[in-house]
Design a protein around this motif. Structure first.
Motif, mmCIF file in Angstrom:
data_model
loop_
_atom_site.group_PDB
_atom_site.id
_atom_site.type_symbol
_atom_site.label_atom_id
_atom_site.label_comp_id
_atom_site.label_asym_id
_atom_site.label_seq_id
_atom_site.Cartn_x
_atom_site.Cartn_y
_atom_site.Cartn_z
ATOM 1 N N GLY A 55 0.801 -1.226 0.000
ATOM 2 C CA GLY A 55 0.000 0.000 0.000
ATOM 3 C C GLY A 55 0.826 1.265 0.000
ATOM 4 N N LEU A 56 2.071 1.170 -0.455
ATOM 5 C CA LEU A 56 2.964 2.324 -0.379
ATOM 6 C C LEU A 56 3.131 3.091 -1.687
ATOM 7 C CD1 LEU A 56 5.710 0.760 1.888
ATOM 8 C CD2 LEU A 56 3.992 2.457 2.515
ATOM 9 N N LEU A 57 2.625 2.576 -2.797
ATOM 10 C CA LEU A 57 2.777 3.301 -4.060
ATOM 11 C C LEU A 57 1.582 4.178 -4.387
ATOM 12 C CD1 LEU A 57 4.578 0.919 -6.543
ATOM 13 C CD2 LEU A 57 5.522 2.653 -5.024
ATOM 14 N N ASP A 58 0.407 3.760 -4.008
ATOM 15 C CA ASP A 58 -0.786 4.550 -4.313
ATOM 16 C C ASP A 58 -1.627 4.658 -3.059
ATOM 17 O OD1 ASP A 58 -2.995 5.818 -5.314
ATOM 18 O OD2 ASP A 58 -3.634 4.186 -6.593
ATOM 19 N N ILE A 59 -1.334 5.695 -2.277
ATOM 20 C CA ILE A 59 -2.140 5.885 -1.082
ATOM 21 C C ILE A 59 -3.425 6.603 -1.422
ATOM 22 C CG2 ILE A 59 -0.202 5.793 0.492
ATOM 23 C CD1 ILE A 59 -0.382 8.856 0.680
ATOM 24 N N GLY A 60 -3.434 7.279 -2.559
ATOM 25 C CA GLY A 60 -4.644 7.856 -3.117
ATOM 26 C C GLY A 60 -5.450 8.747 -2.198
ATOM 27 N N LEU A 61 -6.566 9.191 -2.722
ATOM 28 C CA LEU A 61 -7.504 10.012 -1.983
ATOM 29 C C LEU A 61 -8.817 9.276 -1.824
ATOM 30 C CD1 LEU A 61 -6.860 13.365 -3.863
ATOM 31 C CD2 LEU A 61 -6.026 12.737 -1.614
ATOM 32 N N GLY A 62 -8.752 7.958 -1.876
ATOM 33 C CA GLY A 62 -9.963 7.155 -1.850
ATOM 34 C C GLY A 62 -10.839 7.423 -0.652
ATOM 35 N N TYR A 63 -10.250 7.621 0.495
ATOM 36 C CA TYR A 63 -11.056 7.838 1.688
ATOM 37 C C TYR A 63 -11.870 9.125 1.565
ATOM 38 C CZ TYR A 63 -12.450 8.451 6.505
ATOM 39 O OH TYR A 63 -13.195 8.628 7.638
ATOM 40 N N ASP A 64 -11.221 10.172 1.067
ATOM 41 C CA ASP A 64 -11.907 11.454 0.941
ATOM 42 C C ASP A 64 -12.913 11.476 -0.193
ATOM 43 O OD1 ASP A 64 -10.438 12.504 2.999
ATOM 44 O OD2 ASP A 64 -8.931 13.420 1.688
ATOM 45 N N LEU A 65 -12.615 10.818 -1.310
ATOM 46 C CA LEU A 65 -13.404 10.999 -2.517
ATOM 47 C C LEU A 65 -14.107 9.746 -3.003
ATOM 48 C CD1 LEU A 65 -10.840 13.223 -4.386
ATOM 49 C CD2 LEU A 65 -12.820 13.969 -3.082
ATOM 50 N N ASP A 66 -13.970 8.644 -2.314
ATOM 51 C CA ASP A 66 -14.521 7.391 -2.792
ATOM 52 C C ASP A 66 -16.031 7.452 -2.982
ATOM 53 O OD1 ASP A 66 -14.123 4.621 -3.522
ATOM 54 O OD2 ASP A 66 -15.242 4.151 -1.694
ATOM 55 N N SER A 108 17.528 -3.801 1.231
ATOM 56 C CA SER A 108 17.259 -2.674 0.342
ATOM 57 C C SER A 108 15.754 -2.401 0.260
ATOM 58 C CB SER A 108 17.818 -2.949 -1.052
ATOM 59 O OG SER A 108 19.217 -3.139 -0.964
ATOM 60 N N LEU A 109 14.960 -3.462 0.242
ATOM 61 C CA LEU A 109 13.505 -3.296 0.231
ATOM 62 C C LEU A 109 13.025 -2.647 1.532
ATOM 63 C CD1 LEU A 109 10.699 -3.658 -0.992
ATOM 64 C CD2 LEU A 109 10.710 -5.998 -0.094
ATOM 65 N N ASP A 110 13.583 -3.086 2.660
ATOM 66 C CA ASP A 110 13.213 -2.472 3.949
ATOM 67 C C ASP A 110 13.522 -0.981 3.959
ATOM 68 O OD1 ASP A 110 12.362 -4.921 4.964
ATOM 69 O OD2 ASP A 110 14.259 -5.313 6.016
ATOM 70 N N TYR A 111 14.648 -0.617 3.376
ATOM 71 C CA TYR A 111 15.005 0.797 3.336
ATOM 72 C C TYR A 111 14.036 1.577 2.447
ATOM 73 C CZ TYR A 111 17.481 5.171 2.902
ATOM 74 O OH TYR A 111 17.785 6.516 2.915
ATOM 75 N N ALA A 112 13.650 1.011 1.306
ATOM 76 C CA ALA A 112 12.668 1.678 0.444
ATOM 77 C C ALA A 112 11.349 1.866 1.184
ATOM 78 C CB ALA A 112 12.475 0.873 -0.839
ATOM 79 N N VAL A 113 10.924 0.857 1.927
ATOM 80 C CA VAL A 113 9.708 0.963 2.738
ATOM 81 C C VAL A 113 9.870 2.074 3.776
ATOM 82 C CG1 VAL A 113 8.306 -0.233 4.483
ATOM 83 C CG2 VAL A 113 8.948 -1.416 2.371
ATOM 84 N N ASP A 114 11.028 2.108 4.421
ATOM 85 C CA ASP A 114 11.297 3.124 5.440
ATOM 86 C C ASP A 114 11.215 4.540 4.836
ATOM 87 O OD1 ASP A 114 12.195 3.921 8.121
ATOM 88 O OD2 ASP A 114 14.088 4.452 7.133
ATOM 89 N N VAL A 115 11.794 4.733 3.669
ATOM 90 C CA VAL A 115 11.749 6.043 3.024
ATOM 91 C C VAL A 115 10.311 6.427 2.692
ATOM 92 C CG1 VAL A 115 12.366 7.303 0.900
ATOM 93 C CG2 VAL A 115 14.110 6.020 2.157
ATOM 94 N N LEU A 116 9.545 5.505 2.161
ATOM 95 C CA LEU A 116 8.168 5.821 1.781
ATOM 96 C C LEU A 116 7.264 6.029 2.995
ATOM 97 C CD1 LEU A 116 7.666 3.498 -1.303
ATOM 98 C CD2 LEU A 116 8.119 5.961 -1.259
ATOM 99 N N ASN A 117 7.602 5.410 4.100
ATOM 100 C CA ASN A 117 6.821 5.613 5.327
ATOM 101 C C ASN A 117 7.185 6.900 6.044
ATOM 102 O OD1 ASN A 117 5.002 3.459 5.395
ATOM 103 N ND2 ASN A 117 6.571 2.075 6.169
ATOM 104 N N ASN A 118 8.366 7.417 5.770
ATOM 105 C CA ASN A 118 8.805 8.635 6.451
ATOM 106 C C ASN A 118 8.759 9.762 5.485
ATOM 107 O OD1 ASN A 118 9.490 7.682 9.111
ATOM 108 N ND2 ASN A 118 10.985 6.442 8.059
#
Length: 178
Positions: A94-105, A168-178
């Motif tokens: 769920g880290l590539l498209d967090i979208g606006l689904g909650y607001d606009l769904d 490397s994947l964990d680091y990518a996740v960390d960057v996208l979460n922060n």
């Protein structure tokens, strides 16, 4: 949210700088500014090569029709099978498209209880307009997140000691979460 998306082009410009304002400084703390900036710029350039040069592909992308496999190495596209797998993993988290689904769904999925034409065309036309506007906003976010995630992944692959025991994947996740 709808009013902002429909009337303020600066929203898209501001959102488009998100990787440079948030993820780049975070990566620069570990890898240095110039190295991180180069990695981020390269990923943006690669995304342009993948669908920016073909008007039909770009149009589909801007309307939300996007498959990560379109980035796979072929016809000058830059991503290896392993990198596609990383992007798919980030998407599945769920880290590539967090979208606006909650607001606009509600508006995007709006249908009348009995669609017998008594409500007129307004709900359908409004729903299509909202879809176009929100799809563009989501795709700007997808480009930002693919660029930041892939840049982080590649930086960590090139210098694993800098990520202190993370994959490397964990680091990518960390960057996208922060």
């Amino acid at each position: 949210s709808i009013w902002t998306l429909m009337t303020l082009p600066r929203y898209y410009i501001l959102n488009g700088t998100q990787t440079f304002m948030l993820s780049l400084p975070y990566m620069a703390a570990r890898f240095g500014y110039n190295t991180s900036l180069s990695a981020v710029n390269n990923t943006y350039r690669e995304l342009y090569v993948s669908f920016g040069k073909d008007p039909a592909t770009l149009k589909k992308f801007l309307l939300g029709d996007f498959d990560l496999k379109q980035l796979k190495k072929a016809d000058g596209r830059p991503y290896s099978d392993g990198e596609i797998a990383v992007l798919e993993s980030l998407r599945d988290k769920g880290l590539l498209d967090i979208g606006l689904g909650y607001d606009l769904d509600y508006w995007e999925n709006y249908t009348t209880p009995v669609d017998d034409g008594t409500m007129g065309q307004f709900p359908r036309v409004f729903s299509k307009a909202i879809h176009a506007v929100t799809a563009l906003s989501r795709q700007v976010e997808v480009v930002n997140r693919i660029s930041a995630g892939m840049a982080a992944y590649r930086l960590a692959e090139a210098n694993p000691t800098a990520v202190r025991g993370m994959t490397s994947l964990d680091y990518a996740v960390d960057v996208l979460n922060n």
